[in-house]
Design a protein around this motif. Structure first.
Motif, short mmCIF file in Angstrom:
data_model
loop_
_atom_site.label_atom_id
_atom_site.label_comp_id
_atom_site.label_asym_id
_atom_site.label_seq_id
_atom_site.Cartn_x
_atom_site.Cartn_y
_atom_site.Cartn_z
N GLU A 167 34.62 42.02 36.05
CA GLU A 167 35.95 41.73 36.56
C GLU A 167 35.98 41.75 38.09
N PHE A 168 34.81 41.59 38.71
CA PHE A 168 34.73 41.72 40.15
C PHE A 168 35.62 40.73 40.88
N ASP A 169 35.75 39.52 40.37
CA ASP A 169 36.60 38.54 41.05
C ASP A 169 38.02 39.04 41.20
N GLU A 170 38.49 39.79 40.19
CA GLU A 170 39.83 40.38 40.24
C GLU A 170 39.92 41.40 41.37
N LEU A 171 38.90 42.25 41.47
CA LEU A 171 38.88 43.25 42.54
C LEU A 171 38.82 42.58 43.91
N LEU A 172 37.97 41.58 44.05
CA LEU A 172 37.82 40.90 45.34
C LEU A 172 39.12 40.23 45.76
#
Length: 361
Positions: A167-172
């Protein structure tokens, strides 16, 4: 950077300027309720290498309360006249309250303002601040915007992780919203709100975030020893490592890291070596605790000092062999003088300190 612009120091963090470039040491203390008050900060500063400059937190401060409080008398905002690098942490989501709080904290001596978006406790969630803000990226960015608008000092954000690296895109996307609203840096504790203190922190998220953004990222989570701090800095490339209870229990990690970086010893310890063995660290804990008790009495008075010390020992005793016995010693003391005598007696015997505990950081 100052005279601490050492080649090893550059390799270990500090890739991007923090606090307008004043920070020159890559380890700092995490804000913690009931712990990161003036007595602890002042006691810990004795282990900071000479000429080193890092950031120092307060306990979490509620922006609803700060405008009506006497900051020179409220226990959470007491400060020593010589303290530098103070970056108080606030909870809040209303501009009027944030604006007044920021104004008062800057007058008080804040060199930065940190917004808490990582607190998972129910009280914070109920008021839609703390980690609750992470559920609404636009609102979170607006909180940063209104804080920056009303601040003449840098504004940072401490936040929790997303559920997984997938879910890194969400964090970024969330972090870029904070960046675009004026945040000067972020601190990522890569453990989800649901995890609280369970499970291991996912340092991979710190690494990915630091690679993906153009402003400083501080890493937080599972730093219990100086080796952990060095490993976090090396593995993630983050600009600073932040440690909570582990650093509170082992404040000489600041000194140990200074030795690793080839920095000058802390003032007053010029011809000494930082404690390293379990026995040396156990003895140092005892010496630190006695000074800490005295400082708590100085700043808080007898009754509150007793409570503050007991809370500190309950939080940090897990790194000590027979630490439960020490909590009992402190619980039985009815005055600070009694506590000082009992603690000194406890540490007449050899006490060892273990490197790590299963209690997550």
């Amino acid at each position: 950077m100052s005279s601490l612009a050492h080649s090893e120091n550059k390799k270990l963090g500090l890739h991007r300027p923090i606090l307008k470039g004043k920070v020159n040491f890559p380890l700092c203390l995490a804000p913690m309720v009931g712990l990161t008050h003036v007595a602890l900060r002042e006691s810990m500063r004795e282990y900071l290498p000479a000429d080193a400059f890092t950031i120092w937190p307060t306990e979490m401060l509620n922006s609803r309360r700060i405008p009506g409080e006497d900051l020179e008398k409220t226990p959470e905002t007491l400060r020593a006249p010589t303290e530098t690098g103070l970056v108080p942490q606030i909870l809040g989501n209303e501009e009027t309250e944030i604006a007044e709080s920021v104004k008062r904290l800057i007058e008080w001596g804040a060199e930065g303002i940190d917004i808490n978006m990582g607190c998972p406790v129910q009280k914070a969630l109920k008021h839609n601040y703390g980690v609750a803000l992470m559920g609404d990226p636009a609102y979170a960015a607006e909180v940063v915007r209104m804080t920056v608008k009303n601040s003449s000092v840098p504004v940072s954000v401490k936040l929790r992780a997303v559920g997984s690296t997938k879910e890194f895109d969400e964090l970024l996307s969330f972090v870029m919203g904070l960046r675009n609203s004026g945040a000067s840096w972020v601190c990522l504790h890569p453990r989800t709100a649901a995890q609280k203190r369970r499970g291991w922190a996912d340092w991979e998220q710190i690494k990915q975030l630091h690679k993906a953004v153009d402003f400083p990222v501080i890493g937080n989570g599972d730093v219990q020893t100086v080796e952990d701090a060095v490993l976090m800095l090396q593995e993630t490339g983050c600009d600073m490592a932040m440690a909570g209870r582990g650093l509170a229990a082992r404040p000489w990690m600041l000194w140990q890291l200074g030795e690793e970086l080839g920095l000058a010893n802390p003032l007053g310890k010029e011809n000494q070596k930082a404690p390293r063995t379990p026995q040396e660290e156990g003895a140092e804990y005892g010496r630190f605790l006695l000074k800490f008790i005295e400082r708590c009495r100085f700043y808080f008075g007898e009754d509150l000092a007793l409570r503050k010390v007991r809370f500190y020992v309950r939080t940090t005793h897990v790194w000590l062999d027979f630490g439960n016995a020490l909590t009992g010693v402190c619980a039985k003391a009815r005055t600070i003088d009694e506590m000082l005598i009992a603690v000194a007696k406890f540490f007449e015997a050899t006490v060892e300190m273990c490197p790590r505990t299963e209690l997550r950081q």
